[in-house]
Write an enzyme that holds these catalytic residues in place. Structure first.
Site, PDB file in Angstrom:
ATOM      1  N   CYS A   2     -55.063 -23.623  34.593  1.00 51.37           N
ATOM      2  CA  CYS A   2     -55.662 -23.346  33.282  1.00 51.37           C
ATOM      3  C   CYS A   2     -55.552 -21.860  32.971  1.00 51.37           C
ATOM      4  O   CYS A   2     -55.319 -21.041  33.832  1.00 51.37           O
ATOM      5  CB  CYS A   2     -57.125 -23.768  33.311  1.00 51.37           C
ATOM      6  N   ARG A  27     -48.452 -21.127  31.457  1.00 57.22           N
ATOM      7  CA  ARG A  27     -49.108 -21.773  32.605  1.00 57.22           C
ATOM      8  C   ARG A  27     -49.230 -23.276  32.381  1.00 57.22           C
ATOM      9  O   ARG A  27     -49.608 -24.015  33.274  1.00 57.22           O
ATOM     10  CB  ARG A  27     -50.504 -21.171  32.814  1.00 57.22           C
ATOM     11  N   TRP A  75     -55.344 -27.522  31.973  1.00 57.96           N
ATOM     12  CA  TRP A  75     -54.308 -28.356  32.599  1.00 57.96           C
ATOM     13  C   TRP A  75     -55.083 -29.422  33.361  1.00 57.96           C
ATOM     14  O   TRP A  75     -55.725 -29.126  34.366  1.00 57.96           O
ATOM     15  CB  TRP A  75     -53.454 -27.518  33.536  1.00 57.96           C
ATOM     16  N   ASN A  99     -61.446 -22.262  35.587  1.00 56.73           N
ATOM     17  CA  ASN A  99     -60.140 -22.606  36.143  1.00 56.73           C
ATOM     18  C   ASN A  99     -60.357 -22.865  37.628  1.00 56.73           C
ATOM     19  O   ASN A  99     -61.083 -22.128  38.279  1.00 56.73           O
ATOM     20  CB  ASN A  99     -59.168 -21.435  35.945  1.00 56.73           C
ATOM     21  N   GLY A 100     -59.770 -23.953  38.152  1.00 57.56           N
ATOM     22  CA  GLY A 100     -59.930 -24.284  39.570  1.00 57.56           C
ATOM     23  C   GLY A 100     -60.526 -25.672  39.696  1.00 57.56           C
ATOM     24  O   GLY A 100     -60.492 -26.466  38.763  1.00 57.56           O
ATOM     25  N   GLU A 479     -32.840 -33.026  49.550  1.00 55.95           N
ATOM     26  CA  GLU A 479     -33.532 -32.107  48.651  1.00 55.95           C
ATOM     27  C   GLU A 479     -33.024 -30.680  48.820  1.00 55.95           C
ATOM     28  O   GLU A 479     -32.805 -29.960  47.851  1.00 55.95           O
ATOM     29  CB  GLU A 479     -35.040 -32.194  48.884  1.00 55.95           C
ATOM     30  N   LYS A 483     -31.354 -28.520  45.840  1.00 52.78           N
ATOM     31  CA  LYS A 483     -31.806 -27.165  45.444  1.00 52.78           C
ATOM     32  C   LYS A 483     -30.629 -26.202  45.398  1.00 52.78           C
ATOM     33  O   LYS A 483     -30.439 -25.450  44.458  1.00 52.78           O
ATOM     34  CB  LYS A 483     -32.841 -26.631  46.457  1.00 52.78           C
ATOM     35  N   GLU A 486     -27.965 -27.020  42.625  1.00 53.07           N
ATOM     36  CA  GLU A 486     -28.541 -26.848  41.277  1.00 53.07           C
ATOM     37  C   GLU A 486     -28.465 -25.409  40.801  1.00 53.07           C
ATOM     38  O   GLU A 486     -28.228 -25.139  39.627  1.00 53.07           O
ATOM     39  CB  GLU A 486     -30.031 -27.190  41.302  1.00 53.07           C
ATOM     40  N   HIS A 502     -19.152 -40.713  61.143  1.00 50.39           N
ATOM     41  CA  HIS A 502     -18.485 -41.835  60.451  1.00 50.39           C
ATOM     42  C   HIS A 502     -17.681 -41.348  59.272  1.00 50.39           C
ATOM     43  O   HIS A 502     -17.676 -41.957  58.206  1.00 50.39           O
ATOM     44  CB  HIS A 502     -19.556 -42.850  60.008  1.00 50.39           C
ATOM     45  N   LYS A 598     -35.086 -29.059  32.192  1.00 47.86           N
ATOM     46  CA  LYS A 598     -36.259 -29.275  33.048  1.00 47.86           C
ATOM     47  C   LYS A 598     -36.680 -30.737  33.030  1.00 47.86           C
ATOM     48  O   LYS A 598     -37.139 -31.261  34.022  1.00 47.86           O
ATOM     49  CB  LYS A 598     -37.426 -28.391  32.596  1.00 47.86           C
TER      50      LYS A 598
HETATM   51  C1  AGP Z   1     -34.893 -31.150  40.562  1.00 46.08           C
HETATM   52  O1  AGP Z   1     -34.897 -29.807  40.962  1.00 46.08           O
HETATM   53  C2  AGP Z   1     -34.332 -31.334  39.180  1.00 46.08           C
HETATM   54  N1  AGP Z   1     -35.029 -30.550  38.242  1.00 46.08           N
HETATM   55  C3  AGP Z   1     -34.208 -32.803  38.792  1.00 46.08           C
HETATM   56  O2  AGP Z   1     -33.510 -33.479  39.821  1.00 46.08           O
HETATM   57  C4  AGP Z   1     -35.551 -33.530  38.578  1.00 46.08           C
HETATM   58  O3  AGP Z   1     -36.201 -33.708  39.797  1.00 46.08           O
HETATM   59  C5  AGP Z   1     -35.244 -34.912  37.974  1.00 46.08           C
HETATM   60  O4  AGP Z   1     -34.618 -34.714  36.724  1.00 46.08           O
HETATM   61  C6  AGP Z   1     -36.498 -35.770  37.793  1.00 46.08           C
HETATM   62  O5  AGP Z   1     -37.372 -35.129  36.932  1.00 46.08           O
HETATM   63  P1  AGP Z   1     -38.907 -35.618  36.874  1.00 46.08           P
HETATM   64  O6  AGP Z   1     -39.487 -35.376  38.226  1.00 46.08           O
HETATM   65  O7  AGP Z   1     -39.555 -34.783  35.813  1.00 46.08           O
HETATM   66  O8  AGP Z   1     -38.906 -37.083  36.543  1.00 46.08           O
END
Ligand code: AGP
Length: 603
Positions: A2, A27, A75, A99-100, A479, A483, A486, A502, A598
């Site tokens: 928040c 935020r 939030w 906030n918290g 993952e 990262k 990306e 394999h 995003k």
């Molecule tokens: C992950 O770093 C990416 N931004 C992307 O893979 C993301 O996780 C995916 O698009 C799913 O998004 P969501 O968690 O908002 O559903």
């Protein structure tokens, strides 16, 4: 996370408060409100959604002359984003913003209700203002009442309170959530939960410490700590708003990696009790008739679900399958009504995940969302939601959302194990204890960050990366690879360590970089032999492990090898920092990598 603002002075108060809240929009929030106290009269306005809705509500209001006010962007962590749940919260003659998370709010709320206090909201925050007024009626002294209130609160809080019984002061308290107080050259007082709200207003500021509380008026700032007056440690306020929003970090992603320790603490609050897991969001018969769990998500959220599918089966003894949402949508899946359909999403707006959820609902399955944005499309459609409480995640490459998703799902597996009685009370206590240590485990030390900065210079070329792991470290390898690719645009793939022979091992040579996740607590000898197979073929290997592996080229020592999940979270931070530092060295826009959004709201 928040946002909080406050002001005492003669300028027009509403504009100052709303402008300050606008600087805190980064935020993330889902509702906002202000309260203004002048000549013993308090006016308050609240609105759901964006600040423009609050501005519409206050367009005919303007203060004149001396007064004070507080403002808040919320939030949601307890209670839906509604006007009733928006701050400021009202008692009989006082308003509060917070906030918290107040950990003991339920017992305080029950005590106050037993004394006849009526609560309007579902929030934990509202107990603060009612507790203050209860104490004021008993002590007849606002400062003593506020002091007693603060001493009663448990958890994390940054609080501003205004009251008609002391109309020239703003009361404040800080513990676990940020709060800054300052003054401008006219002596007016400004508050903010981030200095982004104060830049261009205050000229001198005090970054309050945990345990600081007190009151401010135009006569000055009075800080107490353990009931003793504390010297004012004023600093000049300089800098620009964007860097303030990044809190001094180079990128939001870097800031969010560092925030993992704090937000994972929020994810746990009110859910990890002394001897069990509880979810306010789930009624006790929610799992009745459920014999299987199907998890469905995209990207990083898929990886978090895949990681936790291992512990659902191992510890809760319930069948758990995981689907990529974009595949699930078109495969004509066979769905059975004894399946709980779990969707995981940071944004709550991902088109493929949303459509998969709709398919499950149409098939009559019970649905649960693990999500970071309350009131999002997925939250509105799912039968129940467990909020990740990561706060807004601005970096496109997800970090703290992934961490809080894994934590929420881990808690859920133990919750299911409690219901199905597949773990002894002692086994459950071991898990709860491990959970409580994770916020410490993910703290980014200077030593680790410097190590990753130095290492990153060696991994800027080559013909690609393999991230390898076994068991739930295979999803972590996925993952880590996601990262890196990306934000560095270098090719990387996560692979089950046992699968390298394999086929992929044909790629092994000195230009193939292998990042090996080598936990001590899960199949260490197996992963070690996989690494040795690669080393024998001259692959360049970065080992992440509590034990040094002689044949590797680089080595990151990890420390938390007392529980698989401790190792998981610690190695998660290492892979995040590797991706961050490689990307920075390559000069990429870490927060907004090319071709990515995003939230992928289209298929
Ligand atoms: C992950 O770093 C990416 N931004 C992307 O893979 C993301 O996780 C995916 O698009 C799913 O998004 P969501 O968690 O908002 O559903």
């Amino acid at each position: 996370m928040c946002g909080i603002v406050g002001y005492i002075g003669k300028s027009e108060i509403k504009d100052i408060l709303v402008d300050g809240l606008r600087e805190l929009e980064y935020r993330g929030y889902d509702s906002a409100g202000i309260a203004v106290l002048q000549q013993d009269e308090i006016k308050s306005y609240k609105a759901v959604g964006k600040l423009i809705n609050l501005e519409e509500k206050t367009k005919d209001f303007a203060s004149e002359g001396f007064g004070l006010g507080i403002g808040h962007t919320r939030w949601a962590t307890h209670g839906k984003p509604t006007e009733l749940n928006a701050h400021p919260h009202l008692g009989e003659f006082s308003y509060v913003v917070h906030n918290g998370i107040i950990e003991n709010y339920q017992e305080l709320k029950a005590m106050l209700q037993s004394e006849g206090v009526t609560f309007l909201s579902q929030t934990d925050t509202e107990v603060i203002v009612h507790l203050f007024e209860k104490n004021y009626k008993a002590l007849n002294d606002p400062m003593a009442a506020f002091e007693k209130t603060v001493e009663t609160l448990e958890g994390a809080y940054a609080v501003l309170l205004i009251t008609k019984v002391d109309p020239d002061k703003i009361y404040f308290a800080k513990h676990g959530s940020p709060m800054i107080v300052g003054n401008d050259d006219n002596g007016d007082i400004h508050f903010g939960s981030s200095d982004a709200a104060l830049i261009g207003k205050a000229t001198e500021v005090i970054y309050l410490d945990d345990g600081d509380y007190g009151y401010t008026s135009v006569e000055g700032i009075n800080i107490l700590h353990n009931r003793k007056p504390k010297a004012l440690n004023k600093k000049a306020l300089i800098g620009d708003k964007i860097s303030a929003q990044k809190g001094g970090f180079r990128f939001f992603m870097e800031k969010e990696i560092y925030e993992q320790s704090e937000v994972l603490g929020d994810t746990l609050i009110g859910r990890v009790l002394d001897d069990k897991i509880q979810f306010d969001e789930l009624d006790e018969n929610f799992f009745d008739g459920i014999e299987e769990i199907k998890i469905c998500a995209c990207g990083t959220s898929y990886n978090s679900g895949l990681a936790c599918s291992y512990i659902f089966e191992r510890q809760a003894k319930i069948k758990a399958t995981v689907e990529v949402a974009s595949e699930f949508r078109y495969k004509e899946p066979l769905l059975t009504k004894n399946t709980l359909f779990v969707v995981i999403s940071q944004s709550g707006e991902t088109a493929d995940t949303l459509e998969a959820l709709k398919m499950a609902k149409a098939a009559g399955l019970k649905t649960l969302a693990i999500c970071n944005v309350d009131n999002s499309s997925i939250v509105r459609i799912a039968d129940r939601t467990i909020l990740a409480r990561a706060g807004i995640e601005k970096g496109v490459a997800s970090t703290k959302a992934f961490a809080t998703q894994v934590m929420a799902m881990w808690m859920l597996t133990i919750y299911v194990a409690q219901i199905r009685k597949t773990m002894t009370p002692q086994e459950i206590k071991v898990e709860l204890n491990a959970m409580r240590h994770i916020p410490t485990t993910v703290v980014v030390t200077d030593k680790l960050h410097e190590k990753m900065k130095r290492l990153s210079k060696r991994y800027l070329h080559g013909h690609g990366f393999f991230f390898i792991g076994r068991d739930m470290f295979y999803p972590l390898a996925l993952e880590g690879a996601l990262k890196l690719k990306e934000i560095s645009y270098l090719h990387a793939e996560g692979y089950p360590a046992g699968e390298m022979k394999h086929g992929p091992i044909a790629l092994a040579d000195s230009e193939l970089f292998t990042v090996a996740l080598m936990p001590k607590t899960l199949h260490f000898d197996k992963i070690k032999s996989n690494v040795e197979e690669l080393a024998a073929r001259d692959a360049t290997i970065l080992a992440i492990s509590p034990e040094r592996i002689e044949l590797t080229d680089d080595y990151v020592h990890t420390y938390h090898s007392d529980h698989p999940m401790s190792e998981f979270f610690e190695m998660m931070v290492v892979t995040q920092l590797l991706a961050l530092e490689v990307s920075i060295r390559l000069g990429n826009d870490v927060d907004m990598p090319r071709n990515l959004a995003k939230s992928v709201t289209v298929e």
